[in-house]
Design an enzyme around this catalytic site. Structure first.
Site, PDB file in Angstrom:
ATOM      1  N   LYS A 186      18.528  12.137  23.690  1.00  0.00           N
ATOM      2  CA  LYS A 186      17.195  11.535  23.512  1.00  0.00           C
ATOM      3  C   LYS A 186      16.453  11.445  24.847  1.00  0.00           C
ATOM      4  CE  LYS A 186      18.678   7.591  21.738  1.00  0.00           C
ATOM      5  NZ  LYS A 186      20.143   7.813  21.802  1.00  0.00           N
ATOM      6  N   ARG A 194      16.080   0.627  16.648  1.00  0.00           N
ATOM      7  CA  ARG A 194      17.512   0.826  16.470  1.00  0.00           C
ATOM      8  C   ARG A 194      18.040   0.057  15.269  1.00  0.00           C
ATOM      9  NH1 ARG A 194      18.522   2.296  22.199  1.00  0.00           N
ATOM     10  NH2 ARG A 194      20.676   2.902  22.479  1.00  0.00           N
ATOM     11  N   ARG A 219      28.353  11.495  32.213  1.00  0.00           N
ATOM     12  CA  ARG A 219      26.934  11.336  32.535  1.00  0.00           C
ATOM     13  C   ARG A 219      26.740  10.539  33.830  1.00  0.00           C
ATOM     14  NH1 ARG A 219      22.726   9.154  28.116  1.00  0.00           N
ATOM     15  NH2 ARG A 219      23.767   7.150  28.324  1.00  0.00           N
ATOM     16  N   ARG A 254      26.555   4.534  34.479  1.00  0.00           N
ATOM     17  CA  ARG A 254      26.188   3.280  33.803  1.00  0.00           C
ATOM     18  C   ARG A 254      27.437   2.537  33.353  1.00  0.00           C
ATOM     19  NH1 ARG A 254      21.710   5.030  29.385  1.00  0.00           N
ATOM     20  NH2 ARG A 254      22.883   3.455  28.240  1.00  0.00           N
ATOM     21  N   ARG A 285      29.514   1.612  21.252  1.00  0.00           N
ATOM     22  CA  ARG A 285      28.107   1.995  21.051  1.00  0.00           C
ATOM     23  C   ARG A 285      27.978   2.965  19.877  1.00  0.00           C
ATOM     24  NH1 ARG A 285      26.777   4.386  26.524  1.00  0.00           N
ATOM     25  NH2 ARG A 285      24.672   4.692  25.728  1.00  0.00           N
TER      26      ARG A 285
HETATM   27  P1  AMP Z   1      19.986   3.360  25.873  1.00  0.00           P
HETATM   28  O1  AMP Z   1      19.611   3.652  27.284  1.00  0.00           O
HETATM   29  O2  AMP Z   1      18.924   3.732  24.881  1.00  0.00           O
HETATM   30  O3  AMP Z   1      21.346   3.944  25.505  1.00  0.00           O
HETATM   31  O4  AMP Z   1      20.137   1.765  25.774  1.00  0.00           O
HETATM   32  C1  AMP Z   1      21.133   1.086  26.519  1.00  0.00           C
HETATM   33  C2  AMP Z   1      21.387  -0.283  25.906  1.00  0.00           C
HETATM   34  O5  AMP Z   1      20.184  -1.055  25.914  1.00  0.00           O
HETATM   35  C3  AMP Z   1      21.833  -0.262  24.451  1.00  0.00           C
HETATM   36  O6  AMP Z   1      23.232  -0.038  24.310  1.00  0.00           O
HETATM   37  C4  AMP Z   1      21.411  -1.664  24.004  1.00  0.00           C
HETATM   38  O7  AMP Z   1      22.311  -2.643  24.503  1.00  0.00           O
HETATM   39  C5  AMP Z   1      20.092  -1.857  24.749  1.00  0.00           C
HETATM   40  N1  AMP Z   1      18.934  -1.376  23.927  1.00  0.00           N
HETATM   41  C6  AMP Z   1      18.075  -0.360  24.216  1.00  0.00           C
HETATM   42  N2  AMP Z   1      17.149  -0.219  23.249  1.00  0.00           N
HETATM   43  C7  AMP Z   1      17.430  -1.162  22.324  1.00  0.00           C
HETATM   44  C8  AMP Z   1      16.864  -1.525  21.069  1.00  0.00           C
HETATM   45  N3  AMP Z   1      15.799  -0.868  20.552  1.00  0.00           N
HETATM   46  N4  AMP Z   1      17.422  -2.551  20.394  1.00  0.00           N
HETATM   47  C9  AMP Z   1      18.477  -3.219  20.868  1.00  0.00           C
HETATM   48  N5  AMP Z   1      19.078  -2.937  22.028  1.00  0.00           N
HETATM   49  C10 AMP Z   1      18.569  -1.904  22.761  1.00  0.00           C
END
Ligand code: AMP
Length: 218
Positions: A15, A90, A129, A162, A173
């Site tokens: 993404k 999400r 990553r 990360r 996740r």
């Molecule tokens: P990402 O970079 O999109 O993988 O997001 C990293 C982390 O941020 C996720 O594992 C969640 O803990 C939090 N997060 C990001 N976007 C959302 C969302 N729309 N709703 C809830 N948690 C989010």
């Protein structure tokens, strides 16, 4: 071409990578809720402190917090031509809140692109990553290494792994995705917005698949 688009898919589906490529191509704002939260964590703001507790465990940040974040972000003028959402919504309540927020702004979604990638591949991608601390650019230690180890090609920032890209957190996740986020595929399929795309292969090939679908739909 200007579109209001959501990029969906499990963690590691590409993404972030595709959102950056599409944003360049379409000259649109890329909104990554993960990047917004990581920036808040770095600044040690109250939002960042609350978010970090959930992010470190691979859990979702509560819906009411995330809905506030996205409502503010969509009101920024750089979203006027069109926007690409990466990592939001999400959950079904987030999708419903997004529908309401867009209605209030007199806008609507054009398409929801879902990137499909098998789980074994996701684990390989995520565990190798590396992310730039400064600009958020993404690399992979084997599939897409930077020219100089540990240093971003774009801004010379420091690359790091990360906390939530450690293998045990990756597994949580992926479970959270299946439980909370995958039901959104049906939500958007029922609204005739879903475009499912094969997310395997090279980044340019995947981008070409997405662009072709957008051109056919719009
Ligand atoms: P990402 O970079 O999109 O993988 O997001 C990293 C982390 O941020 C996720 O594992 C969640 O803990 C939090 N997060 C990001 N976007 C959302 C969302 N729309 N709703 C809830 N948690 C989010």
């Amino acid at each position: 071409m200007h579109v209001n688009l959501i990029l969906m898919g499990p963690p590691g589906a590409g993404k972030g990578t595709q959102s950056a490529l599409l944003g360049d191509r379409l000259k649109e704002a890329c909104i990554s809720t993960g990047n917004i939260l990581r920036e808040e964590v770095r600044r040690k703001s109250p939002l960042g402190t609350e978010a970090k507790r959930h992010m470190d465990k691979g859990e979702l940040v509560p819906d009411d917090v995330m809905i506030g974040v996205i409502e503010d972000r969509l009101r920024q003028p750089d979203c006027d031509p069109g926007f690409i959402l990466d990592g939001f919504p999400r959950t079904v309540p987030q999708a419903e809140a997004l529908d309401r927020a867009l209605r209030t702004l007199g806008r609507r979604l054009d398409v929801v692109v879902s990137l499909a990638v098998p789980n074994e591949e996701l684990i390989k991608r995520l565990s190798g990553r590396r992310t730039c601390r400064e600009c958020g650019a993404l690399y992979h230690i084997i599939f897409d290494p930077p020219t100089n180890a540990g240093i971003c090609n774009k801004c010379n920032g420091d690359l790091y792994q990360r906390d939530d890209d450690q293998e045990d957190i990756i597994v949580s996740r992926l479970e959270v995705y299946t439980r909370e986020t995958a039901p959104l595929l049906q939500y958007y399929r029922a609204r005739n917005l879903l475009a499912e795309i094969d997310g395997t292969g090279g980044r340019e090939d995947i981008l070409a698949r997405i662009v072709e679908r957008l051109e056919n739909r719009l």
